[in-house]
Design a protein around this motif. Structure first.
Motif, short mmCIF file in Angstrom:
data_model
loop_
_atom_site.label_atom_id
_atom_site.label_comp_id
_atom_site.label_asym_id
_atom_site.label_seq_id
_atom_site.Cartn_x
_atom_site.Cartn_y
_atom_site.Cartn_z
N ALA A 97 -1.55 -13.11 -6.84
CA ALA A 97 -0.52 -12.09 -6.55
C ALA A 97 0.31 -12.42 -5.32
O ALA A 97 1.39 -11.85 -5.14
CB ALA A 97 -1.19 -10.72 -6.38
N SER A 98 -0.19 -13.29 -4.43
CA SER A 98 0.52 -13.66 -3.20
C SER A 98 0.88 -12.40 -2.41
O SER A 98 0.03 -11.55 -2.20
CB SER A 98 1.75 -14.50 -3.54
N ILE A 99 2.14 -12.24 -2.00
CA ILE A 99 2.52 -11.08 -1.20
C ILE A 99 2.96 -9.90 -2.05
O ILE A 99 3.35 -8.87 -1.53
CB ILE A 99 3.61 -11.43 -0.17
N GLY A 100 2.93 -10.08 -3.39
CA GLY A 100 3.09 -8.92 -4.25
C GLY A 100 4.40 -8.75 -4.99
O GLY A 100 4.63 -7.68 -5.57
N THR A 101 5.26 -9.75 -5.04
CA THR A 101 6.56 -9.55 -5.69
C THR A 101 6.41 -9.16 -7.16
O THR A 101 7.04 -8.21 -7.63
CB THR A 101 7.44 -10.81 -5.55
N TRP A 102 5.56 -9.90 -7.91
CA TRP A 102 5.37 -9.58 -9.33
C TRP A 102 4.60 -8.27 -9.47
O TRP A 102 4.93 -7.44 -10.33
CB TRP A 102 4.62 -10.71 -10.02
N LEU A 130 2.74 -2.96 -0.99
CA LEU A 130 2.51 -1.88 -1.93
C LEU A 130 2.66 -0.53 -1.23
O LEU A 130 3.30 0.40 -1.76
CB LEU A 130 1.12 -2.00 -2.56
N ALA A 131 2.08 -0.40 -0.04
CA ALA A 131 2.14 0.86 0.69
C ALA A 131 3.57 1.19 1.10
O ALA A 131 4.01 2.34 0.99
CB ALA A 131 1.24 0.80 1.92
N GLU A 136 0.94 1.88 -4.09
CA GLU A 136 -0.47 1.49 -3.97
C GLU A 136 -1.37 2.24 -4.93
O GLU A 136 -2.43 1.73 -5.32
CB GLU A 136 -0.97 1.67 -2.53
N SER A 137 -1.00 3.45 -5.37
CA SER A 137 -1.89 4.23 -6.24
C SER A 137 -2.01 3.62 -7.64
O SER A 137 -2.99 3.89 -8.34
CB SER A 137 -1.38 5.67 -6.36
N GLY A 138 -1.05 2.79 -8.03
CA GLY A 138 -1.09 2.19 -9.36
C GLY A 138 -1.62 0.78 -9.39
O GLY A 138 -1.54 0.10 -10.43
N VAL A 139 -2.19 0.32 -8.27
CA VAL A 139 -2.65 -1.07 -8.18
C VAL A 139 -4.06 -1.11 -7.62
O VAL A 139 -4.39 -0.40 -6.66
CB VAL A 139 -1.71 -1.91 -7.29
#
Length: 288
Positions: A97-102, A130-131, A136-139
């Motif tokens: 996931a790295s830093i979360g772009t996808w 995410l925050a 964040e609630s969906g991950v």
């Protein structure tokens, strides 16, 4: 020297392609933004995407994604699939996931996303992104790697953290002090999932190992759609999935383009920002 020339060529082709998508003015502005970032050398950078308004923070320079800074968007054609096949009640897995772009794009659809990232710095940035975007609630986050077996892995660090690899090591030698490695099949089993709607795998060259640890899921047709970072090592394994009623291809941002085998991928690839092989379950064949 050859590697530097190859990287420069890839960068030039991506810049030219991106400029055609967003325009010369926006590209020049983005290049100035990248130059200013390199001059200032801040501890952290931030990009707010033009499409979707995602706030993406990254540590500089270890997490720098130059094309994201220049174009202020990801410009990955395969992201169109995320909105098409995900939504509330759907499940996605992001391996690497790295830093979360996808992960951010997938979570924005309302789907539940299980994101794996072994690097501690990337993992921290992933959670922060995410925050900051209220997603964040969906991950669900997992600081681990997926590979061909179960045990512990050793990290092969790179200056750019998104190039880091985790290779499965001798479990007895690691002694439980390295990075946890699990098979994709075991990961899905532990989550209690019957099926996965969308799987994304970008592990900086270890995609073959992830697929090897998840072959049973494809054999049982429990993966609806998958996207693997393209590479010569993983292509022969992807060809084997055709025996389980899956079709290979690429996505050009509008449609899925199937191919008869991985040898045809380069011929139909729409552009230099199209980096994934798409693996699509054939519903008609699977029903036979």
């Amino acid at each position: 020297m050859d590697n530097r020339i190859a990287r420069a060529d890839i960068m030039a082709r991506r810049l030219a392609w991106g400029a055609r998508q967003v325009g010369i003015a926006r590209t020049l502005t983005g290049l100035a933004r990248l130059a200013a970032l390199r001059l200032r050398h801040p501890a952290q950078g931030r990009i707010r995407t033009c499409v979707g308004g995602l706030d993406i923070f990254f540590n500089y320079p270890s997490q720098l994604m130059p094309m994201l800074v220049v174009f202020q968007d990801l410009l990955e054609p395969e992201l169109a699939m995320v909105a098409d096949c995900l939504g509330p009640g759907r499940v996605a897995i992001d391996v690497g996931a790295s830093i979360g772009t996808w992960t951010l794009c997938a979570a924005r659809t309302g789907a539940l996303v299980h994101a794996c990232e072994p690097d501690p710095e990337n993992f921290a940035s992933l959670g922060q992104n995410l925050a900051r975007n209220g997603l964040e609630s969906g991950v669900r986050l997992y600081r681990q790697a997926l590979g061909s077996g179960e045990g512990w892995g050793v990290n092969a660090p790179e200056d750019r953290l998104y190039l880091n690899q985790v290779r499965l090591a001798d479990a007895s030698a690691a002694g439980g002090t390295g990075t946890r490695v699990q098979t994709l099949e075991g990961f899905v089993r532990d989550l209690g999932l019957d099926s996965v709607d969308l799987l994304k795998v970008n592990t900086a060259g270890c995609e073959r190992e992830v697929l090897a640890g998840g072959m049973a899921l494809f054999r049982q047709r429990r993966i609806g759609l998958a996207m693997f970072l393209d590479g010569l090592a993983v292509r022969p394994w992807l060809d084997e999935l055709r025996a389980f009623a899956y079709t290979l291809g690429v996505h050009d941002g509008r449609r899925f383009i199937p191919v008869a085998s991985s040898h045809d991928l380069d011929r139909v690839r729409p552009g230099p920002m199209s980096r994934y092989v798409v693996v699509q379950r054939d519903a008609a064949q699977a029903a036979r």
